[in-house]
Design a protein around this motif. Structure first.
Motif, PDB file in Angstrom:
ATOM      1  N   GLU A  84       9.067  16.854  20.378  1.00 30.73           N
ATOM      2  CA  GLU A  84      10.205  16.098  19.841  1.00 30.73           C
ATOM      3  C   GLU A  84      11.222  17.036  19.190  1.00 30.73           C
ATOM      4  OE1 GLU A  84      10.971  12.917  20.264  1.00 30.73           O
ATOM      5  OE2 GLU A  84       9.120  12.483  21.342  1.00 30.73           O
ATOM      6  N   ALA A  85      10.739  18.062  18.474  1.00 33.06           N
ATOM      7  CA  ALA A  85      11.648  19.027  17.841  1.00 33.06           C
ATOM      8  C   ALA A  85      12.414  19.816  18.895  1.00 33.06           C
ATOM      9  CB  ALA A  85      10.870  19.974  16.937  1.00 33.06           C
ATOM     10  N   TRP A  88      15.013  17.444  20.414  1.00 38.03           N
ATOM     11  CA  TRP A  88      16.111  17.241  19.470  1.00 38.03           C
ATOM     12  C   TRP A  88      17.010  18.465  19.427  1.00 38.03           C
ATOM     13  CZ3 TRP A  88      18.238  19.591  15.291  1.00 38.03           C
ATOM     14  CH2 TRP A  88      19.235  18.866  14.633  1.00 38.03           C
ATOM     15  N   ALA A  89      16.421  19.659  19.408  1.00 36.32           N
ATOM     16  CA  ALA A  89      17.215  20.889  19.380  1.00 36.32           C
ATOM     17  C   ALA A  89      18.072  21.006  20.633  1.00 36.32           C
ATOM     18  CB  ALA A  89      16.309  22.104  19.248  1.00 36.32           C
ATOM     19  N   ALA A  91      19.149  18.530  22.496  1.00 36.32           N
ATOM     20  CA  ALA A  91      20.196  17.517  22.393  1.00 36.32           C
ATOM     21  C   ALA A  91      21.297  17.981  21.435  1.00 36.32           C
ATOM     22  CB  ALA A  91      19.605  16.188  21.933  1.00 36.32           C
ATOM     23  N   ASP A  92      20.901  18.615  20.346  1.00 31.80           N
ATOM     24  CA  ASP A  92      21.865  19.122  19.383  1.00 31.80           C
ATOM     25  C   ASP A  92      22.722  20.234  19.992  1.00 31.80           C
ATOM     26  OD1 ASP A  92      22.961  19.191  16.679  1.00 31.80           O
ATOM     27  OD2 ASP A  92      21.962  21.138  16.507  1.00 31.80           O
ATOM     28  N   THR A 110      11.981  12.278  24.564  1.00 38.80           N
ATOM     29  CA  THR A 110      13.355  11.982  24.962  1.00 38.80           C
ATOM     30  C   THR A 110      14.251  11.849  23.736  1.00 38.80           C
ATOM     31  OG1 THR A 110      13.092   9.577  24.922  1.00 38.80           O
ATOM     32  CG2 THR A 110      12.574  10.681  26.989  1.00 38.80           C
ATOM     33  N   TRP A 111      15.526  12.046  23.962  1.00 41.86           N
ATOM     34  CA  TRP A 111      16.549  11.742  22.978  1.00 41.86           C
ATOM     35  C   TRP A 111      17.699  11.116  23.735  1.00 41.86           C
ATOM     36  CZ3 TRP A 111      21.660  12.721  21.911  1.00 41.86           C
ATOM     37  CH2 TRP A 111      22.103  12.330  20.643  1.00 41.86           C
ATOM     38  N   HIS A 113      21.423   9.862  24.247  1.00 36.59           N
ATOM     39  CA  HIS A 113      22.793  10.037  23.751  1.00 36.59           C
ATOM     40  C   HIS A 113      23.422   8.652  23.648  1.00 36.59           C
ATOM     41  CE1 HIS A 113      27.004  11.194  23.546  1.00 36.59           C
ATOM     42  NE2 HIS A 113      26.555  12.325  23.070  1.00 36.59           N
TER      43      HIS A 113
END
Length: 168
Positions: A84-85, A88-89, A91-92, A110-111, A113
């Protein structure tokens, strides 16, 4: 109106001889459409060279950005960050939705948008189809041996980067 047609046709850039109104330049920026403004006395050869330079620079920029993302993700893996980290990274870094899949193409993290909203489930489902992988990538031995990041255009104006994450 013409700019919208060019954007919808997925034109890579716009070359124009002479000055353009500021409104056109602003619309092109919003559409992320590069503009090459050429002087009135430019030759066809010079115009061709300018187009090649733009294409080469854009490809180099994409390659450099992909390498930066990969380096940062490898650092997170080395630090023992969870999936997850890592998602997230990513996606960021990209400002895009991210799906991390296992070798069977099942999403493990998943992340979403915000702009993908309702179509996210369709995206998840279609990306689980091994037939939509770039050529060769459905062979797990081939995929594990890759040390590159492949950019793949997808239907609906979407795209994905495909790269293996090999854990030994």
């Amino acid at each position: 109106a013409a700019l919208a047609v060019l954007t919808q046709a997925e034109v890579a850039a716009l070359a124009h001889i002479g000055p353009l109104p500021e409104s056109v330049i602003k619309a092109a920026r919003q559409a992320n459409l590069p503009i090459i403004i050429l002087p009135n006395n430019i030759s066809l050869r010079q115009m061709h060279q300018a187009a090649l330079t733009l294409i080469t620079n854009r490809q180099a920029q994409m390659t450099q950005r992909a390498a930066q993302v990969r380096q940062q993700l490898e650092q997170l893996v080395a630090e023992g960050a969870g999936l997850e980290a890592i998602v997230w990274a990513m996606a960021d870094l990209t400002r895009k939705g991210v799906i991390m899949q296992d070798k069977r193409l099942i999403p493990v993290a998943t992340w979403t948008h915000p702009t993908l909203g309702q179509m996210w489930n369709d995206v998840l489902q279609s990306l689980g189809n091994p037939d939509l992988l770039p050529r060769g990538w459905s062979d797990r031995k081939f995929a594990a041996a890759q040390r590159r990041i492949e950019h793949q255009a997808l239907p609906g104006g979407l795209a994905r980067f495909v790269t293996p994450i090999v854990v030994k």
